[in-house]
Motif scaffolding. Structure first.
Motif, mmCIF file in Angstrom:
data_model
loop_
_atom_site.group_PDB
_atom_site.id
_atom_site.type_symbol
_atom_site.label_atom_id
_atom_site.label_comp_id
_atom_site.label_asym_id
_atom_site.label_seq_id
_atom_site.Cartn_x
_atom_site.Cartn_y
_atom_site.Cartn_z
ATOM 1 N N SER A 19 0.834 -1.206 0.000
ATOM 2 C CA SER A 19 0.000 0.000 0.000
ATOM 3 C C SER A 19 0.869 1.256 0.000
ATOM 4 O O SER A 19 2.009 1.243 0.468
ATOM 5 C CB SER A 19 -0.883 0.030 1.243
ATOM 6 N N TYR A 20 0.291 2.319 -0.521
ATOM 7 C CA TYR A 20 0.907 3.649 -0.497
ATOM 8 C C TYR A 20 -0.146 4.637 -0.036
ATOM 9 O O TYR A 20 -1.347 4.383 -0.158
ATOM 10 C CB TYR A 20 1.408 4.041 -1.889
ATOM 11 N N TYR A 21 0.321 5.749 0.492
ATOM 12 C CA TYR A 21 -0.574 6.804 0.951
ATOM 13 C C TYR A 21 -0.233 8.111 0.262
ATOM 14 O O TYR A 21 0.934 8.499 0.212
ATOM 15 C CB TYR A 21 -0.458 6.997 2.468
ATOM 16 N N SER A 22 -1.247 8.761 -0.272
ATOM 17 C CA SER A 22 -1.103 10.146 -0.723
ATOM 18 C C SER A 22 -1.390 11.015 0.490
ATOM 19 O O SER A 22 -2.432 10.869 1.133
ATOM 20 C CB SER A 22 -2.115 10.482 -1.826
ATOM 21 N N ILE A 23 -0.464 11.893 0.792
ATOM 22 C CA ILE A 23 -0.641 12.869 1.862
ATOM 23 C C ILE A 23 -0.641 14.235 1.175
ATOM 24 O O ILE A 23 0.369 14.646 0.604
ATOM 25 C CB ILE A 23 0.503 12.808 2.895
ATOM 26 N N LEU A 24 -1.789 14.897 1.205
ATOM 27 C CA LEU A 24 -1.921 16.192 0.542
ATOM 28 C C LEU A 24 -2.168 17.286 1.566
ATOM 29 O O LEU A 24 -2.888 17.078 2.545
ATOM 30 C CB LEU A 24 -3.072 16.184 -0.457
ATOM 31 N N GLU A 25 -1.566 18.430 1.309
ATOM 32 C CA GLU A 25 -1.834 19.656 2.052
ATOM 33 C C GLU A 25 -2.342 20.656 1.031
ATOM 34 O O GLU A 25 -1.652 20.942 0.045
ATOM 35 C CB GLU A 25 -0.566 20.175 2.713
ATOM 36 N N VAL A 26 -3.559 21.150 1.232
ATOM 37 C CA VAL A 26 -4.189 22.019 0.241
ATOM 38 C C VAL A 26 -4.748 23.260 0.931
ATOM 39 O O VAL A 26 -5.512 23.147 1.893
ATOM 40 C CB VAL A 26 -5.327 21.279 -0.503
ATOM 41 N N THR A 27 -4.352 24.409 0.422
ATOM 42 C CA THR A 27 -4.910 25.681 0.870
ATOM 43 C C THR A 27 -5.469 26.388 -0.358
ATOM 44 O O THR A 27 -4.701 26.889 -1.186
ATOM 45 C CB THR A 27 -3.849 26.556 1.563
ATOM 46 N N PRO A 28 -6.792 26.384 -0.523
ATOM 47 C CA PRO A 28 -7.377 27.058 -1.687
ATOM 48 C C PRO A 28 -7.059 28.556 -1.690
ATOM 49 O O PRO A 28 -7.083 29.201 -0.638
ATOM 50 C CB PRO A 28 -8.876 26.824 -1.522
ATOM 51 N N GLY A 60 -8.372 3.621 -4.787
ATOM 52 C CA GLY A 60 -8.027 4.505 -3.681
ATOM 53 C C GLY A 60 -9.173 4.652 -2.698
ATOM 54 O O GLY A 60 -10.347 4.477 -3.058
ATOM 55 N N LYS A 61 -8.826 4.954 -1.475
ATOM 56 C CA LYS A 61 -9.814 5.145 -0.415
ATOM 57 C C LYS A 61 -9.406 6.360 0.409
ATOM 58 O O LYS A 61 -8.288 6.426 0.926
ATOM 59 C CB LYS A 61 -9.860 3.906 0.478
ATOM 60 N N TYR A 62 -10.321 7.318 0.518
ATOM 61 C CA TYR A 62 -10.058 8.483 1.355
ATOM 62 C C TYR A 62 -10.084 8.056 2.819
ATOM 63 O O TYR A 62 -11.070 7.496 3.290
ATOM 64 C CB TYR A 62 -11.101 9.574 1.129
ATOM 65 N N LEU A 63 -9.014 8.319 3.530
ATOM 66 C CA LEU A 63 -8.965 8.057 4.962
ATOM 67 C C LEU A 63 -9.250 9.323 5.750
ATOM 68 O O LEU A 63 -9.750 9.254 6.870
ATOM 69 C CB LEU A 63 -7.591 7.501 5.360
ATOM 70 N N ALA A 64 -8.906 10.469 5.165
ATOM 71 C CA ALA A 64 -9.176 11.768 5.810
ATOM 72 C C ALA A 64 -9.228 12.840 4.741
ATOM 73 O O ALA A 64 -8.422 12.837 3.808
ATOM 74 C CB ALA A 64 -8.104 12.099 6.834
ATOM 75 N N ARG A 65 -10.202 13.741 4.873
ATOM 76 C CA ARG A 65 -10.295 14.977 4.079
ATOM 77 C C ARG A 65 -10.877 15.999 5.031
ATOM 78 O O ARG A 65 -12.086 16.091 5.193
ATOM 79 C CB ARG A 65 -11.234 14.819 2.885
ATOM 80 N N LEU A 102 -6.469 22.337 4.445
ATOM 81 C CA LEU A 102 -6.969 20.961 4.410
ATOM 82 C C LEU A 102 -5.830 19.965 4.411
ATOM 83 O O LEU A 102 -4.781 20.222 3.797
ATOM 84 C CB LEU A 102 -7.782 20.714 3.133
ATOM 85 N N ARG A 103 -6.067 18.848 5.046
ATOM 86 C CA ARG A 103 -5.166 17.701 4.938
ATOM 87 C C ARG A 103 -6.003 16.549 4.396
ATOM 88 O O ARG A 103 -7.123 16.309 4.846
ATOM 89 C CB ARG A 103 -4.579 17.318 6.278
ATOM 90 N N ILE A 104 -5.430 15.866 3.422
ATOM 91 C CA ILE A 104 -6.130 14.770 2.762
ATOM 92 C C ILE A 104 -5.197 13.568 2.756
ATOM 93 O O ILE A 104 -4.018 13.696 2.416
ATOM 94 C CB ILE A 104 -6.511 15.152 1.312
ATOM 95 N N SER A 151 -5.047 26.715 -5.797
ATOM 96 C CA SER A 151 -4.645 26.424 -4.425
ATOM 97 C C SER A 151 -3.125 26.373 -4.320
ATOM 98 O O SER A 151 -2.423 26.310 -5.323
ATOM 99 C CB SER A 151 -5.209 25.077 -3.966
ATOM 100 N N ILE A 152 -2.675 26.378 -3.101
ATOM 101 C CA ILE A 152 -1.289 26.028 -2.788
ATOM 102 C C ILE A 152 -1.379 24.583 -2.316
ATOM 103 O O ILE A 152 -2.051 24.293 -1.320
ATOM 104 C CB ILE A 152 -0.718 26.933 -1.689
ATOM 105 N N SER A 153 -0.764 23.687 -3.057
ATOM 106 C CA SER A 153 -0.907 22.256 -2.779
ATOM 107 C C SER A 153 0.450 21.574 -2.707
ATOM 108 O O SER A 153 1.366 21.915 -3.461
ATOM 109 C CB SER A 153 -1.729 21.572 -3.876
ATOM 110 N N ARG A 154 0.524 20.611 -1.816
ATOM 111 C CA ARG A 154 1.674 19.705 -1.747
ATOM 112 C C ARG A 154 1.102 18.293 -1.717
ATOM 113 O O ARG A 154 0.127 18.038 -1.016
ATOM 114 C CB ARG A 154 2.492 19.944 -0.488
#
Length: 100
Positions: free
Chosen positions: A2-11, A33-38, A54-56, A86-89
């Motif tokens: 498994s892998y996890y996408s960790i996103l930080e998003v500020t619209p 994929g499965k969203y664990l947190a948004r 936001l953290r996703i 947005s500013i996204s990572r």
């Protein structure tokens, strides 16, 4: 593995958000994929720096599934809208413990 996408998003604008959510949900599911947190509910417990709005966290069955999602032609206009609005990572993290 498994892998996890960790996103930080500020619209920086919200004009893209309503048109993004539905298609992104569908395309994430297409690749297993499965969203664990948004959420905007998060707190810093260590370190310094500006907090994102936001953290996703998305769980993927494989690294390739995450890459295929990011490269999906149907997702391309939504990715463009998110990155322009947005500013996204986005970090991709392997579900393993290299220090065990």
């Amino acid at each position: 593995m498994s892998y996890y996408s960790i996103l930080e998003v500020t619209p920086t604008t919200d004009v893209w958000v309503a048109d993004y959510i539905g298609p992104a949900n569908k395309i994430v599911a297409k690749y297993g994929g499965k969203y664990l947190a948004r959420t905007s509910t998060h707190e810093r417990v260590e370190g310094q720096g500006k907090e994102p709005a936001l953290r996703i966290i998305i769980e993927w069955p494989t690294r390739q599934a995450a890459i295929d999602f990011m490269n999906d032609a149907e997702y391309a206009p939504h990715l463009k809208a998110r990155t322009e609005g947005s500013i996204s990572r986005h970090h991709l993290v392997a579900a393993k413990d290299d220090l065990a």
